[in-house]
Enzyme design. Sequence first.
Site, PDB file in Angstrom:
ATOM      1  N   LYS A 128      -8.819  -7.098  48.636  1.00  0.00           N
ATOM      2  CA  LYS A 128      -8.402  -6.018  47.746  1.00  0.00           C
ATOM      3  C   LYS A 128      -7.704  -4.928  48.550  1.00  0.00           C
ATOM      4  CE  LYS A 128     -10.359  -3.039  44.097  1.00  0.00           C
ATOM      5  NZ  LYS A 128     -11.617  -2.680  43.386  1.00  0.00           N
ATOM      6  N   SER A 203     -11.570  -2.931  38.533  1.00  0.00           N
ATOM      7  CA  SER A 203     -10.301  -2.705  39.195  1.00  0.00           C
ATOM      8  C   SER A 203      -9.893  -3.832  40.136  1.00  0.00           C
ATOM      9  CB  SER A 203     -10.375  -1.396  39.990  1.00  0.00           C
ATOM     10  OG  SER A 203     -11.366  -1.474  41.013  1.00  0.00           O
ATOM     11  N   SER A 227     -16.464  -3.188  39.061  1.00  0.00           N
ATOM     12  CA  SER A 227     -15.103  -3.658  39.356  1.00  0.00           C
ATOM     13  C   SER A 227     -15.034  -5.030  40.001  1.00  0.00           C
ATOM     14  CB  SER A 227     -14.378  -2.637  40.245  1.00  0.00           C
ATOM     15  OG  SER A 227     -14.131  -1.453  39.526  1.00  0.00           O
TER      16      SER A 227
END
Length: 554
Positions: A128, A203, A227
């Site tokens: 990420k 996210s 997330s």
Amino acid sequence: MLSTLHHHPQRSLSRFLPSNTKPYSFHTKPIFSFSSSSSQPITQQPPTSGTSPPESQILSIRQSLLSRQVTATQLAESYLTRLKLTEPQLKSFIHLSNNVLKEAQAIDENIRKNENVGPLAGVLVGVKDNMCTMDMPSTAGSRVLENYCPPFDATAVRKVKELGGIVVGKTNLDEFGMGSTTEASAFQVTANPWDVSRVPGGSSGGSAAAVSARQCVVSLGSDTGGSVRQPASFCGVVGLKPTYGRVSRFGLMAYASSLDVIGCFGSSVADAGILLNAISGHDRLDATSSKQEVPDFTTQFISATLLESKPLKGLRVGIIRETLDNGVDTGVKSVVLGAVSHLEELGCTLSEVSLPSFSLGLPAYYILASSEASSNLSRYDGVRYGNQVVADELNALYEDSRAKGFGSEVKMRILTGTYALSAGYYDAYYKRAQQVRTLIQKSFKAALDENDILISPAAPSAAYKIGEKKNDPLSMYAGDIMTVNVNLAGLPALVLPCGFVEGGSAGLPVGLQMIGRAFDEEKLLKLGHIFEQTLQDCSFVPPLVAKMDLRNCE
């Protein structure tokens, strides 16, 4: 704080369903026979040629490399081919590494020389883009950090590399982790591999989509309020949020420091557990990382052929009443109750528990997270980090750099947090939210004193359309109701796919959330591994991948 209503699961579960609705039927596979089933999956999916339990891709890769059946270079090339074919539709990655094949060739050379290679050798890992990588830009999905290249790797990334993992690229995310759809990225919108017209969740949507589409083997995400777990549910993959402090946060760009956790995605529970094994442990560079001993999580993965007829006999599982009340889609509720029935077949003792403070978690979370964000993001002023605008005065430089660098969602949360911390409002908002957090921690402790595991849906719905909730932030925030309490309590949670609801061309996956005691990831992984091995008639490979002839990558 806890009310255990009764110990008759069939009666306690029936009240959640409309009178004309029955839970989906789940079937336990014969313990010593795993032949393919010809029955239809639960949402009329096209029959698959095999419904055997998901295997560990990491262990399969290692066995193939050490037996010289395939080279790391060949594996890397096949994953990169798949990535190239699917990325135009999905947009999972913001940056791709230029060193993948070079690193794979180095692994092949070590194997040729009969040198030891790490347990993640040849495994392609997505990271990420809010985790620092010294050989690629790290932007947190924000224009304010566009093209920023840190001089170090995050501890979790460094550990992956030291064990032979190959970082294939940086995955897309909502800016600074603030969002539930990955639509708040400053660069692109990621699509769901099950239906490219839908969101992958957020996210960590890019990390979840990349694993779902088999663009990489596993990936790292971050979980502040769900997330990792919500996108895992939306994309039909396994998502693991460890206990707060289990994994070092050094090199993770802070959103809310008391809530942020680095988590793992995999196509199987075993892969998520192996990745957690690799990145866990105390780090002197992170004062919040725990010194708690890290067990070998891989010892919990028992072969399906060795399972007893009731492999989970005696395990106490509590179904959180508040997560199956109004507000949860009927299809999701039905799938989760089917999974509950499956757990009962495996020998679990089921009961219903009530967490009275559960509904208070959502507003408390957004006050606390926004307050911490307003402090953490003050460092992005155009001087110390990130892009800088031309200005005649220092205040103007700060203002313009932030105005042009931050997106609307980030600005809104900074303003919300600043307001909650301001004089005259601190006691009414921030202090009260902290008090609610304490209540939530106590209620979870009471529930877990009487149960080994708590379960709930991972999200109140399956993946929804891109743009559907972009202009309705309150509705989007409400989608975090199932996950935020776990972060407030600092507990570990595992989400794994358990079935489908109608939607797209082949149904949309639904995730089951399992919550454990602090630092008891072992029990979650054991339960999850047995559950997925014995779940029949569900193949969690999205149509985007299933249509491709990529047998050499599997």
